[in-house]
Write an enzyme that holds these catalytic residues in place. Structure first.
Site, PDB file in Angstrom:
ATOM      1  N   VAL A  43      -7.557  -5.960  18.768  1.00  0.00           N
ATOM      2  CA  VAL A  43      -6.339  -6.733  18.977  1.00  0.00           C
ATOM      3  C   VAL A  43      -5.170  -6.157  18.157  1.00  0.00           C
ATOM      4  CG1 VAL A  43      -7.158  -8.368  17.233  1.00  0.00           C
ATOM      5  CG2 VAL A  43      -5.468  -9.129  18.877  1.00  0.00           C
TER       6      VAL A  43
ATOM      7  N   THR B  23       2.985  -2.511  -3.658  1.00  0.00           N
ATOM      8  CA  THR B  23       4.181  -1.771  -3.245  1.00  0.00           C
ATOM      9  C   THR B  23       4.526  -2.180  -1.808  1.00  0.00           C
ATOM     10  OG1 THR B  23       2.670   0.025  -2.595  1.00  0.00           O
ATOM     11  CG2 THR B  23       3.779   0.248  -4.714  1.00  0.00           C
TER      12      THR B  23
ATOM     13  N   GLU C 229      -5.760   5.829  -4.021  1.00  0.00           N
ATOM     14  CA  GLU C 229      -7.065   5.212  -3.724  1.00  0.00           C
ATOM     15  C   GLU C 229      -7.276   5.182  -2.210  1.00  0.00           C
ATOM     16  OE1 GLU C 229      -9.608   4.403  -5.745  1.00  0.00           O
ATOM     17  OE2 GLU C 229     -10.421   4.309  -3.730  1.00  0.00           O
ATOM     18  N   PHE C 230      -8.468   5.576  -1.792  1.00  0.00           N
ATOM     19  CA  PHE C 230      -8.761   5.627  -0.355  1.00  0.00           C
ATOM     20  C   PHE C 230      -9.751   4.552   0.085  1.00  0.00           C
ATOM     21  CE2 PHE C 230      -7.325   9.925  -1.430  1.00  0.00           C
ATOM     22  CZ  PHE C 230      -6.353  10.110  -0.468  1.00  0.00           C
TER      23      PHE C 230
ATOM     24  N   LYS D 285      -1.750  10.646   0.660  1.00  0.00           N
ATOM     25  CA  LYS D 285      -2.162   9.246   0.848  1.00  0.00           C
ATOM     26  C   LYS D 285      -1.463   8.635   2.062  1.00  0.00           C
ATOM     27  CE  LYS D 285      -3.685   5.220   0.470  1.00  0.00           C
ATOM     28  NZ  LYS D 285      -5.046   4.810   0.716  1.00  0.00           N
TER      29      LYS D 285
ATOM     30  N   LYS E 111     -12.298   2.194  17.530  1.00  0.00           N
ATOM     31  CA  LYS E 111     -12.649   0.895  18.067  1.00  0.00           C
ATOM     32  C   LYS E 111     -11.374   0.183  18.527  1.00  0.00           C
ATOM     33  CE  LYS E 111     -16.273  -2.390  17.302  1.00  0.00           C
ATOM     34  NZ  LYS E 111     -16.005  -2.743  18.676  1.00  0.00           N
TER      35      LYS E 111
ATOM     36  N   VAL F 142      -7.145  -3.353  -5.264  1.00  0.00           N
ATOM     37  CA  VAL F 142      -7.454  -1.991  -5.706  1.00  0.00           C
ATOM     38  C   VAL F 142      -7.831  -1.977  -7.188  1.00  0.00           C
ATOM     39  CG1 VAL F 142      -6.415   0.265  -6.172  1.00  0.00           C
ATOM     40  CG2 VAL F 142      -6.185  -0.788  -3.948  1.00  0.00           C
TER      41      VAL F 142
ATOM     42  N   ALA G 164      -4.393  -6.454 -11.116  1.00  0.00           N
ATOM     43  CA  ALA G 164      -5.802  -6.847 -10.922  1.00  0.00           C
ATOM     44  C   ALA G 164      -6.021  -7.291  -9.486  1.00  0.00           C
ATOM     45  CB  ALA G 164      -6.164  -7.967 -11.897  1.00  0.00           C
ATOM     46  N   GLY G 165      -5.524  -6.503  -8.528  1.00  0.00           N
ATOM     47  CA  GLY G 165      -5.625  -6.892  -7.123  1.00  0.00           C
ATOM     48  C   GLY G 165      -6.796  -6.250  -6.412  1.00  0.00           C
TER      49      GLY G 165
ATOM     50  N   CYS H 291      -1.831  -2.301   4.289  1.00  0.00           N
ATOM     51  CA  CYS H 291      -1.381  -0.926   4.034  1.00  0.00           C
ATOM     52  C   CYS H 291      -0.893  -0.138   5.237  1.00  0.00           C
ATOM     53  CB  CYS H 291      -2.474  -0.166   3.308  1.00  0.00           C
ATOM     54  SG  CYS H 291      -2.717  -0.843   1.663  1.00  0.00           S
TER      55      CYS H 291
HETATM   56  P1  NAD Z   1      -2.496  -6.715  -4.734  1.00  0.00           P
HETATM   57  O1  NAD Z   1      -1.277  -7.447  -4.372  1.00  0.00           O
HETATM   58  O2  NAD Z   1      -3.835  -7.233  -4.355  1.00  0.00           O
HETATM   59  O3  NAD Z   1      -2.533  -6.511  -6.322  1.00  0.00           O
HETATM   60  C1  NAD Z   1      -1.437  -6.103  -7.092  1.00  0.00           C
HETATM   61  C2  NAD Z   1      -1.435  -6.904  -8.388  1.00  0.00           C
HETATM   62  O4  NAD Z   1      -0.441  -6.360  -9.263  1.00  0.00           O
HETATM   63  C3  NAD Z   1      -1.088  -8.377  -8.221  1.00  0.00           C
HETATM   64  O5  NAD Z   1      -2.147  -9.176  -8.738  1.00  0.00           O
HETATM   65  C4  NAD Z   1       0.214  -8.565  -9.037  1.00  0.00           C
HETATM   66  O6  NAD Z   1       0.278  -9.812  -9.705  1.00  0.00           O
HETATM   67  C5  NAD Z   1       0.101  -7.433 -10.018  1.00  0.00           C
HETATM   68  N1  NAD Z   1       1.376  -7.005 -10.607  1.00  0.00           N
HETATM   69  C6  NAD Z   1       2.541  -6.710  -9.970  1.00  0.00           C
HETATM   70  N2  NAD Z   1       3.469  -6.303 -10.853  1.00  0.00           N
HETATM   71  C7  NAD Z   1       2.899  -6.354 -12.082  1.00  0.00           C
HETATM   72  C8  NAD Z   1       3.344  -6.043 -13.397  1.00  0.00           C
HETATM   73  N3  NAD Z   1       4.566  -5.573 -13.625  1.00  0.00           N
HETATM   74  N4  NAD Z   1       2.484  -6.210 -14.422  1.00  0.00           N
HETATM   75  C9  NAD Z   1       1.223  -6.674 -14.201  1.00  0.00           C
HETATM   76  N5  NAD Z   1       0.748  -6.971 -12.985  1.00  0.00           N
HETATM   77  C10 NAD Z   1       1.573  -6.806 -11.937  1.00  0.00           C
HETATM   78  O7  NAD Z   1      -2.301  -5.236  -4.166  1.00  0.00           O
HETATM   79  P2  NAD Z   1      -3.449  -4.194  -3.759  1.00  0.00           P
HETATM   80  O8  NAD Z   1      -3.948  -4.478  -2.390  1.00  0.00           O
HETATM   81  O9  NAD Z   1      -4.410  -4.070  -4.890  1.00  0.00           O
HETATM   82  O10 NAD Z   1      -2.602  -2.860  -3.649  1.00  0.00           O
HETATM   83  C11 NAD Z   1      -2.097  -2.211  -4.802  1.00  0.00           C
HETATM   84  C12 NAD Z   1      -1.647  -0.813  -4.402  1.00  0.00           C
HETATM   85  O11 NAD Z   1      -2.770  -0.061  -3.943  1.00  0.00           O
HETATM   86  C13 NAD Z   1      -0.642  -0.784  -3.242  1.00  0.00           C
HETATM   87  O12 NAD Z   1       0.262   0.275  -3.490  1.00  0.00           O
HETATM   88  C14 NAD Z   1      -1.494  -0.461  -2.045  1.00  0.00           C
HETATM   89  O13 NAD Z   1      -0.775   0.230  -1.039  1.00  0.00           O
HETATM   90  C15 NAD Z   1      -2.536   0.458  -2.632  1.00  0.00           C
HETATM   91  N6  NAD Z   1      -3.820   0.481  -1.916  1.00  0.00           N
HETATM   92  C16 NAD Z   1      -4.382  -0.682  -1.459  1.00  0.00           C
HETATM   93  C17 NAD Z   1      -5.610  -0.653  -0.830  1.00  0.00           C
HETATM   94  C18 NAD Z   1      -6.243  -1.901  -0.293  1.00  0.00           C
HETATM   95  O14 NAD Z   1      -7.230  -1.787   0.418  1.00  0.00           O
HETATM   96  N7  NAD Z   1      -5.747  -3.078  -0.599  1.00  0.00           N
HETATM   97  C19 NAD Z   1      -6.298   0.558  -0.691  1.00  0.00           C
HETATM   98  C20 NAD Z   1      -5.707   1.728  -1.188  1.00  0.00           C
HETATM   99  C21 NAD Z   1      -4.461   1.666  -1.799  1.00  0.00           C
HETATM  100  C1  UGA Z   2      -7.180   1.350   5.112  1.00  0.00           C
HETATM  101  C2  UGA Z   2      -7.837   2.736   5.038  1.00  0.00           C
HETATM  102  O1  UGA Z   2      -9.018   2.749   5.865  1.00  0.00           O
HETATM  103  C3  UGA Z   2      -8.218   3.078   3.612  1.00  0.00           C
HETATM  104  O2  UGA Z   2      -8.722   4.410   3.555  1.00  0.00           O
HETATM  105  C4  UGA Z   2      -6.973   2.966   2.737  1.00  0.00           C
HETATM  106  O3  UGA Z   2      -7.305   3.231   1.388  1.00  0.00           O
HETATM  107  C5  UGA Z   2      -6.406   1.564   2.852  1.00  0.00           C
HETATM  108  O4  UGA Z   2      -6.077   1.308   4.236  1.00  0.00           O
HETATM  109  C6  UGA Z   2      -5.149   1.378   2.079  1.00  0.00           C
HETATM  110  O5  UGA Z   2      -4.432   2.315   1.809  1.00  0.00           O
HETATM  111  O6  UGA Z   2      -4.925   0.242   1.794  1.00  0.00           O
HETATM  112  P1  UGA Z   2      -8.069  -1.166   5.098  1.00  0.00           P
HETATM  113  O7  UGA Z   2      -6.698  -1.497   5.554  1.00  0.00           O
HETATM  114  O8  UGA Z   2      -8.633  -1.903   3.945  1.00  0.00           O
HETATM  115  O9  UGA Z   2      -8.146   0.388   4.699  1.00  0.00           O
HETATM  116  O10 UGA Z   2      -9.105  -1.331   6.295  1.00  0.00           O
HETATM  117  P2  UGA Z   2      -9.474  -0.433   7.586  1.00  0.00           P
HETATM  118  O11 UGA Z   2     -10.925  -0.372   7.686  1.00  0.00           O
HETATM  119  O12 UGA Z   2      -8.743   0.854   7.631  1.00  0.00           O
HETATM  120  O13 UGA Z   2      -8.942  -1.359   8.758  1.00  0.00           O
HETATM  121  C7  UGA Z   2      -7.556  -1.553   8.989  1.00  0.00           C
HETATM  122  C8  UGA Z   2      -7.353  -2.297  10.280  1.00  0.00           C
HETATM  123  O14 UGA Z   2      -7.657  -1.462  11.396  1.00  0.00           O
HETATM  124  C9  UGA Z   2      -8.250  -3.531  10.420  1.00  0.00           C
HETATM  125  O15 UGA Z   2      -7.517  -4.586  10.989  1.00  0.00           O
HETATM  126  C10 UGA Z   2      -9.345  -3.049  11.343  1.00  0.00           C
HETATM  127  O16 UGA Z   2      -9.950  -4.074  12.048  1.00  0.00           O
HETATM  128  C11 UGA Z   2      -8.558  -2.111  12.254  1.00  0.00           C
HETATM  129  N1  UGA Z   2      -9.408  -1.095  12.927  1.00  0.00           N
HETATM  130  C12 UGA Z   2     -10.079  -0.175  12.187  1.00  0.00           C
HETATM  131  C13 UGA Z   2      -9.456  -1.070  14.302  1.00  0.00           C
HETATM  132  O17 UGA Z   2      -8.838  -1.895  14.977  1.00  0.00           O
HETATM  133  N2  UGA Z   2     -10.226  -0.118  14.912  1.00  0.00           N
HETATM  134  C14 UGA Z   2     -10.917   0.820  14.198  1.00  0.00           C
HETATM  135  O18 UGA Z   2     -11.588   1.667  14.823  1.00  0.00           O
HETATM  136  C15 UGA Z   2     -10.842   0.785  12.810  1.00  0.00           C
END
Ligand code: NAD
Ligand code: UGA
Length: 463
Positions: free
Chosen positions: A271, A93, A162-163, A221, A268, A14, A11-12, A277
């Protein structure tokens, strides 16, 4: 197969938003999001949806609409797995911090735990969807666990990365550029793909739903994140050259971005990129390339990370050098701690590393961020283990008002591009500071000429 019950493990950032949008757009599907973290589930169930654990514009309204209608948050993992036809795995992960691949490979222990739990509980055929970002060929490992420890139940593994980007998660989910679904080329695999396509087709045009084999989907991805991060490191590399030559990186970015082959997004200078990710996924890509003996491929992508680390270090060095080569006992105010605007997420935020560098130089840091809690900031610093928790808490003063945070400081560093920072009364802030007053704009969001006219000594990225 018509899908009526979905479970999502994790429930994070994503799992929460993605499932909230599926539930909103598919009222005929019951969506249950489970997590081991009891506090997180409690927060998702908070009667006031403004208190849900993840801040994303527009999310609390969607949760308010769908929660307890067809969207449920629970800690009963096994029950939810048992009831669902489709199980999304959205657990974290992170980069491994131990053993083989330490500091590079993705830690798949949470993924494996999910697979084992599904295998143990499942009594009927299920579709298991990889939503987490995973190394290419992880589906093979998941399938092997499911097939060898299960109860003879048939599983189909799909990759559906997820993107979404944080800060724009809701709009990204409502209007995705594309949905990617990878599955087996067998008839059973194709049926599973079609079942998931039908879920997304409730609000996404079919021509934006791309289906591929599992390995292409998994690798796409990592590739997407590597390409996006590479653009930031490329423009950041140019920002340093701009500083030496009198070119302006914002002007360079505009000039090259208008070339339609290059495009204007993700240019952009900053810093340095943060977030949970980019770094982890590129390190993982580097590790995968090395494990196949592709050393040049690995080195090529690793340079994106090297450049990013350099950009953060360069920024803190610039602060020290500009403040007459010493920041000891000087008050430096950070505006922003989150890794980007419109999120309360701080994972890998540049601010953490800049603070660490400056505290090493014995600076006193004050921070204001509109959405990040005091405990989060302190635990981010503690996590680096550079010094004791007590020293960190003595070096970091946290304010809930930017004007108070800036009072009496020698310099301000803008580290997150929160919109509100551009609306401040900068004259008032300048008047309350030590002179000369320095402004380090790590995001290039302020008008350099205007703040210089007030009296600030302005240093932006690339200027
Ligand atoms: P997160 O840490 O916010 O959430 C993950 C959740 O999973 C946590 O709340 C944790 O307690 C729970 N969890 C772990 N193991 C578990 C289990 N065995 N049973 C039940 N719950 C469990 O992580 P996130 O940012 O949501 O990322 C999740 C995945 O999605 C990662 O692989 C990440 O790379 C990918 N992703 C993240 C983003 C983003 O913007 N954060 C975008 C695209 C993809
Ligand atoms: C990024 C990707 O944009 C998503 O498509 C992807 O799903 C996600 O990673 C993931 O796999 O977790 P996110 O990390 O949430 O998303 O945010 P971004 O908007 O990509 O920004 C990442 C970092 O780059 C931030 O610190 C942002 O400030 C920086 N950034 C972004 C720059 O410094 N310059 C830019 O032009 C754009």
């Amino acid at each position: 197969m018509k899908i009526t019950k979905i479970c999502c493990i994790g429930a994070g950032y994503v799992g929460g938003p993605t499932m909230a949008v599926i539930a909103q757009k598919c009222p005929h599907i019951q969506v249950t999001v489970v997590d081991l973290n009891e506090q997180r589930i409690k927060d998702w169930n908070d009667p006031n949806t403004d208190n849900i654990p993840i801040y994303e514009p527009g999310l609390s309204e969607i949760v308010a609409e769908a929660r307890n209608r067809n969207l449920f948050f629970s800690t009963e993992v096994e029950k939810a797995i048992d009831e669902a036809q489709v199980i999304f795995i959205s657990v974290n992960t992170p980069t491994k911090t131990y053993g083989k691949g330490k500091g590079m490979a993705a830690d798949l222990k949470y993924i494996e735990l999910c697979a084992r739990q599904i295998a143990k509980v499942a009594k009927q055929n299920k579709i298991v969807v990889e939503k987490s970002t995973l190394p290419v060929r992880t589906a093979e490992a998941i399938k092997s666990i499911l097939d060898n420890t299960g109860n003879g139940v048939q599983f189909q593994i799909l990759s559906n990365p997820e993107f979404l980007a944080e800060g724009t998660a809701v709009t990204d989910l409502l209007n995705p550029d594309r949905i990617l679904i990878g599955g087996d080329t067998t008839p059973e695999g194709q049926n599973a793909i079609n079942a998931l396509v039908d879920v997304y087709a409730n609000w996404v045009d079919k021509d934006k739903i791309l289906t591929t084999n599992v390995w292409s989907s998994e690798l796409s991805k990592l590739t997407a994140n590597a390409f996006l991060a590479q653009r930031i490191s490329s423009i950041n590399a140019m920002s340093e050259l701009c500083e030496k030559t009198g070119a302006d990186v914002t002007e360079v970015a505009r000039a090259i971005g208008m070339d339609s082959r290059i495009g204007s997004k993700f240019l952009k200078a900053s810093v340095g990129f943060g977030g949970s990710c980019f770094q982890k996924d590129i390190l993982n890509l580097v590790y995968i390339a090395k494990s196949y003996g592709l050393n040049e491929v690995a080195d090529y992508w690793e340079q994106v990370i090297i450049m990013n680390d350099h950009q953060k270090r360069r920024f803190s060095n610039k602060i020290v050098q500009t403040l007459y080569n010493t920041v000891a006992d000087k008050k430096i105010t950070f505006l922003g701690w989150a890794f980007k605007k419109d999120t309360n997420d701080t994972r890998e935020s540049a601010a953490i590393y800049i603070a660490d560098d400056l505290i090493n130089e014995q600076a006193k840091i004050s921070v204001y961020d509109p959405k990040v809690s005091r405990n989060k900031m302190l635990s981010d610093l503690d996590y680096l283990q550079t010094r004791s928790n007590e020293e960190n808490s003595n070096s970091l003063a946290i304010f809930d008002n930017a004007y108070e945070a800036c009072k009496g400081s020698h310099a301000i560093a803008v580290l997150t591009e929160w919109d509100e920072f551009t609306t401040y009364d900068w004259k008032k802030i300048y008047d309350s500071m030590h002179k000369p007053a320095f402004l380090f704009d790590g995001r290039n969001i302020l008008n350099a000429k205007e703040v210089e006219a007030i009296g600030f000594i302005y240093k932006g990225i690339g200027s």
